[in-house]
Motif scaffolding. Structure first.
Motif, PDB file in Angstrom:
ATOM      1  N   THR A  74       0.930  -1.590  -0.002  1.00 58.15           N
ATOM      2  CA  THR A  74      -0.187  -0.005   0.033  1.00 58.15           C
ATOM      3  C   THR A  74       0.527   0.913  -0.712  1.00 58.15           C
ATOM      4  N   THR A  75       0.547   2.467  -1.144  1.00 57.15           N
ATOM      5  CA  THR A  75       1.341   3.723  -0.549  1.00 57.15           C
ATOM      6  C   THR A  75       0.518   4.553   0.182  1.00 57.15           C
ATOM      7  N   GLY A  76      -1.020   3.934   0.756  1.00 56.20           N
ATOM      8  CA  GLY A  76      -2.220   4.727   1.841  1.00 56.20           C
ATOM      9  C   GLY A  76      -2.539   5.751   1.336  1.00 56.20           C
ATOM     10  N   THR A  77      -3.149   5.482  -0.237  1.00 56.78           N
ATOM     11  CA  THR A  77      -4.172   5.824  -0.345  1.00 56.78           C
ATOM     12  C   THR A  77      -5.009   5.670  -0.125  1.00 56.78           C
ATOM     13  N   ALA A 126      10.009  11.362  -2.214  1.00 52.56           N
ATOM     14  CA  ALA A 126       8.754  10.583  -1.769  1.00 52.56           C
ATOM     15  C   ALA A 126       8.682  10.840  -0.684  1.00 52.56           C
ATOM     16  N   GLY A 127       7.153  10.909  -0.409  1.00 55.40           N
ATOM     17  CA  GLY A 127       7.259  10.801   1.010  1.00 55.40           C
ATOM     18  C   GLY A 127       6.718   9.190   1.797  1.00 55.40           C
ATOM     19  N   VAL A 128       6.970   9.133   2.863  1.00 50.00           N
ATOM     20  CA  VAL A 128       6.635   7.875   2.882  1.00 50.00           C
ATOM     21  C   VAL A 128       5.503   6.712   2.761  1.00 50.00           C
ATOM     22  N   CYS A 129       4.738   8.252   2.632  1.00 51.32           N
ATOM     23  CA  CYS A 129       3.322   7.637   2.407  1.00 51.32           C
ATOM     24  C   CYS A 129       2.963   8.479   1.681  1.00 51.32           C
ATOM     25  N   PRO A 130       3.337   8.182   0.232  1.00 52.76           N
ATOM     26  CA  PRO A 130       2.923   9.101  -1.050  1.00 52.76           C
ATOM     27  C   PRO A 130       1.458   8.685  -1.565  1.00 52.76           C
TER      28      PRO A 130
END
Length: 417
Positions: A150-153, A212-216
């Motif tokens: 997951t990228t946190g969308t 890039a963010g940790v949760c992009p």
């Protein structure tokens, strides 16, 4: 001709192995593109998994997120043979190697983001005036590995700070709501701190620029609590917490510190009772003095490590600090206009390094956001427990902090990190 004969013989061995429920010993050189000792298998009927695997001398493994696939431990060197053999079974939907993940990011400064992926690299700040010495391989939070799940969308993270710059294209598009609880004339960031923190959480990945963010995949609620000179109030912070809850924040990051306040603690507790995970910086006092809101029971207090997984010299520490994350020379976004921290610390516009538990806290907030994305039915208590129980044993546990340094991969998958 000789190669064809040998290839045919190897194929014959594989067929025989399949028929006998065994695989011939693998003595070929390790394939660097696949993870040694494990494969991924999805069964059409999970009740048949144990029997199918038993025929190959294997046992069932944990599920991988919500994919339905299982992570199966296999003998080193037999990965591809077992993938082929299991893939022939009609009760197996698919079998595949557990491929090695390498940075796919084309963000300009990604190689300087050791917090996300540390290969022992050395780097400089944007202007080249500060050199960060080579670090320790894997002294990072395994963010790249977590992104395979997951990228946190869909997860909103509130950054209660000095606002987020509207002129940095790496983070501005991720802001879905803004508000201002200061006396400053606008909700833009003219101090710089909030933009740096927000970029650590959710800067856009793979867009060819910056970081890039940790949760992009996360989005940002930008609550301006610190003015253009870096000052704020406990009432403003309490209002910001309430605003974040009302606007759907799943995680709140507070890279700031104030004196203890009943009003502030009530706002924290109300947010916790509403199901929000709250994260705050432990402070930069190089002592054990409790700082607030980090020290409130319903907030995850965060200390800082460096690129060698050592406690940062400035980090506040103690058993009251819950976890740690990289906080030394962390690369992130800054405003593309003049801002206060640029003058105070000689930092470049656009992108540069920053140090402090202020930089460690948003990493933990982003890890919590990834955990929420991967576990949509979990409570905030579940997420906090997951973040704290999956840390890597860095620092002196019980003295530097209660747990260890966070690991994004471990909060979204059971093993293989």
């Amino acid at each position: 001709m000789k190669k064809l004969v040998l290839a045919g013989f190897a194929a014959l061995l594989m067929v025989i192995g399949t028929l006998l429920g065994a695989v011939a010993p693998g003595n070929a050189a390790a394939d660097p593109s696949i993870t040694a000792g494990q494969i991924l298998v999805k069964f059409r009927d999970n009740t048949a998994a144990a029997g199918i695997l038993r025929a190959f001398g294997l046992t069932d493994g944990p599920g991988v997120g919500s994919t339905g696939a299982h992570l199966i431990t296999v003998p080193d060197g037999k990965e591809l043979q077992l993938v082929d053999a299991l893939g022939r079974n009609p009760m197996v939907e698919y079998a595949e190697p557990d491929f090695v993940v390498t940075p796919a990011s084309d963000d300009t400064y990604f190689s300087r983001q050791y917090a996300l992926q540390n290969t022992g690299q050395s780097f400089t700040n944007t202007a080249g005036t500060v050199t960060v010495a080579a670090g320790k391989d894997d002294a990072d939070v395994d963010a790249v590995e977590a992104w395979t799940v997951t990228t946190g969308t869909g997860i909103k993270v509130a950054v209660l700070d000095s606002g987020v710059a509207t002129d940095n294209p790496d983070i501005n598009p991720k802001v879905v709501a803004r508000t201002n609880f200061t006396t400053s004339r606008s909700n833009d960031d003219n101090y710089g701190h909030g933009t740096h923190v927000a970029g650590i959480v959710a800067a856009t990945a793979n867009n060819g620029i910056g970081v890039a963010g940790v949760c992009p995949g996360c989005t940002i609620l930008a609550g301006k609590i610190l003015s253009d000179t870096g000052a704020g109030s406990s009432s403003g912070l309490a209002n910001g917490i309430n605003w974040a809850v009302n606007n759907g924040a799943k995680v709140i990051n507070m890279s700031l510190a104030v004196g203890t306040s009943t009003t502030l603690e009530t706002a924290v507790n109300n947010a916790w009772n509403a199901g929000v995970v709250l994260v705050a910086a432990a402070g930069n006092g190089s002592n054990t003095t409790m700082m607030y809101p980090a020290a409130y029971p319903n907030v995850i207090a965060v200390g800082a490590t460096d690129n060698n997984d050592k406690k940062a010299s400035f980090s506040t520490y103690g058993a009251w600090v819950d976890v740690a994350a990289p906080g030394v020379s962390v690369y992130s976004t800054f405003p593309n206009h003049r801002f206060t921290l640029a003058r105070e610390y000689n930092r470049s516009q656009g992108y540069d390094i920053g140090s402090g538990t202020s930089m460690a806290s948003p990493i933990v907030a982003a890890v919590a956001a990834l955990a929420r994305s991967a576990n949509p039915g979990a409570t905030n208590a579940d997420i906090r427990a997951k973040v704290e129980s999956t840390t890597d044993p860095v620092g002196v546990i019980g003295s530097d902090w209660a747990h260890g340094r966070v690991n994004a991969c471990k909060v979204v998958v059971a093993q293989g990190c």
